[in-house]
Scaffold this active site. Structure first.
Site, mmCIF file in Angstrom:
data_model
loop_
_atom_site.group_PDB
_atom_site.id
_atom_site.type_symbol
_atom_site.label_atom_id
_atom_site.label_comp_id
_atom_site.label_asym_id
_atom_site.label_seq_id
_atom_site.Cartn_x
_atom_site.Cartn_y
_atom_site.Cartn_z
ATOM 1 N N GLU A 1 0.862 -1.191 0.000
ATOM 2 C CA GLU A 1 0.000 0.000 0.000
ATOM 3 C C GLU A 1 0.887 1.226 0.000
ATOM 4 O O GLU A 1 1.883 1.275 0.732
ATOM 5 C CB GLU A 1 -0.854 0.113 1.290
ATOM 6 C CG GLU A 1 -1.915 -0.916 1.453
ATOM 7 C CD GLU A 1 -2.639 -0.792 2.812
ATOM 8 O OE1 GLU A 1 -2.670 0.307 3.420
ATOM 9 O OE2 GLU A 1 -3.168 -1.822 3.260
ATOM 10 N N GLU B 1 -13.742 5.341 0.994
ATOM 11 C CA GLU B 1 -14.511 4.368 1.776
ATOM 12 C C GLU B 1 -15.163 5.068 2.964
ATOM 13 O O GLU B 1 -14.498 5.429 3.932
ATOM 14 C CB GLU B 1 -13.594 3.224 2.224
ATOM 15 C CG GLU B 1 -13.071 2.408 1.045
ATOM 16 C CD GLU B 1 -11.995 1.403 1.431
ATOM 17 O OE1 GLU B 1 -12.326 0.387 2.070
ATOM 18 O OE2 GLU B 1 -10.806 1.648 1.121
ATOM 19 N N LYS C 1 -14.967 4.111 6.915
ATOM 20 C CA LYS C 1 -13.714 4.201 7.680
ATOM 21 C C LYS C 1 -13.815 5.375 8.656
ATOM 22 O O LYS C 1 -14.759 6.155 8.614
ATOM 23 C CB LYS C 1 -12.556 4.400 6.719
ATOM 24 C CG LYS C 1 -12.332 3.166 5.858
ATOM 25 C CD LYS C 1 -10.871 2.967 5.620
ATOM 26 C CE LYS C 1 -10.588 1.510 5.312
ATOM 27 N NZ LYS C 1 -9.237 1.340 4.798
ATOM 28 N N GLU D 1 -8.848 9.081 6.610
ATOM 29 C CA GLU D 1 -9.092 7.664 6.296
ATOM 30 C C GLU D 1 -10.191 7.454 5.248
ATOM 31 O O GLU D 1 -10.209 6.443 4.565
ATOM 32 C CB GLU D 1 -9.417 6.874 7.565
ATOM 33 C CG GLU D 1 -8.225 6.705 8.512
ATOM 34 C CD GLU D 1 -6.982 6.139 7.819
ATOM 35 O OE1 GLU D 1 -7.133 5.233 6.974
ATOM 36 O OE2 GLU D 1 -5.873 6.626 8.095
#
Ligand SMILES: *[C@@H]1O[C@H](CO)[C@@H](O)[C@H](O)[C@H]1NC(C)=O
Length: 339
Positions: free
Chosen positions: A261, A313, A316, A321
């Site tokens: 990542e 997302e 999260k 985040e």
């Protein structure tokens, strides 16, 4: 119409970026597909989006059946995660690892090329750390008896290093070493890579006074950090070489690293998280992987990696985040990574 043309252009430029990688046999940049959102497109649409942009590698965090179904015949190379909570089961016996394999992987092996199965994500030095190695060994035996070239590995994060700077002084922390030492010996014996999540964004965000933005974003033209005979002009290389040094101190010097990542959030933390900065980081990361220059310590290393992540997302934690996506859940790009 102008909007449509702009979008088309954006799509084409994104396409070109990953298509350049398509000519390579190794070293491609893939994209992590996280599913911690309640507004994400269907896995079928997501696989089409990967193909449309010529993204040829995907990392998923657990064996979601719907995603695996959608990947059948797609020609996208997969790095598949084992859920952290499944690690003790896989560690318990080869039979247990085989059961996990039969339910989660075996149905797909003829239709999906699974390059790596990563046993756990950022587990060390927490709970289940001592189960990773036996789980990897059991699963590797199962894969081998099924005549699959898939290799097992695990994903670690920067917190496994005690000292990390300068890179040559890096060591694994006392809490991580008892687990990681055996793991990297095993990886070495299997000629498998270690997967490492590496985010120059976080040290930069924690200390923007002392870490230069251009150093964190591959934009310096001159080396900024001197470490013995080695010179560093970007933070990612320094972080990578920290891991290579730490492995050497455990007697392992032939395990490659795949960046499982990396990325840069496009929102959530004021003026250091903008679409422009996220675009710059990711674009430069792709170029860095593509230039085949390795790192100062390992110039011959074939860098390979995954951008985190495909989508924003929304389930999260609030703040950065929720804002790592190349795309918004409506499948429009959040920014142009070639801009
Ligand atoms: C963000 O704003 C602060 C305060 O104005 C400034 O010092 C800093 O350079 C800015 N950072 C970026 C990346 O634009």
């Amino acid at each position: 119409m102008a909007g449509f043309r702009a979008l088309l252009l954006l799509a084409l430029t994104l396409n070109v970026s990953f298509a350049v990688l398509g000519r390579r046999t190794k070293g491609d940049v893939g994209v992590c597909y996280g599913l911690v959102g309640d507004n994400l497109p269907s896995p079928k649409d997501v696989v089409s989006l990967y193909k449309r942009h010529n993204i040829r590698k995907m990392r998923i965090f657990e064996p979601y059946p719907e995603v695996l179904e959608a990947l059948r015949g797609s020609n996208i190379d997969l790095t598949l995660g084992v859920k952290n909570t499944d690690i003790p089961t896989l560690a318990s016996s080869e039979d247990a690892a085989n059961s996990w394999f039969i339910s989660n992987v075996h149905p797909y092996v003829n239709d999906i090329r699974i390059t790596y199965i990563s046993v756990g994500n950022e587990v060390i030095p927490g709970e289940f750390s001592d189960s990773i190695l036996p789980a990897m060994q059991n699963l590797q035996n199962v894969l081998r008896s099924n005549n699959l070239g898939t290799r097992t590995t695990t994903v670690v994060h920067s917190a496994v290093l005690g000292t990390s700077f300068p890179p040559s002084a890096a060591t694994f922390s006392d809490s991580a070493r008892p687990f990681i030492s055996g793991i990297i010996q095993f990886l070495s014996s299997q000629k498998s890579p270690l997967l490492v999540n590496l985010y120059p964004y976080f040290p930069y965000a924690a200390d923007p006074e002392n870490i230069r933005l251009d150093y964190a974003q591959f934009r310096t033209t001159e080396p900024l950090i001197k470490d013995g005979a080695l010179r560093y002009s970007n933070l990612l290389d320094a972080m990578l070489d920290g891991f290579f040094s730490a492995m050497e101190k455990e007697g392992v010097n032939d395990v490659n690293i795949i960046i499982s990542e990396t990325g840069w959030p496009h929102d959530g933390n004021g003026n250091i998280t903008t679409p422009g900065l996220a675009a710059t980081y990711n674009r430069n990361f792709i170029h860095h992987v593509n230039d085949f220059e390795g790192t100062p310590k390992r110039p011959a290393a074939l860098l390979e990696g995954f951008i985190f992540a495909m989508f924003d997302e929304d389930l999260k934690d609030p703040g950065v985040e929720q804002h790592w996506g190349l795309f918004s859940p409506n499948m429009q790009p959040n920014y142009n990574i070639f801009g």
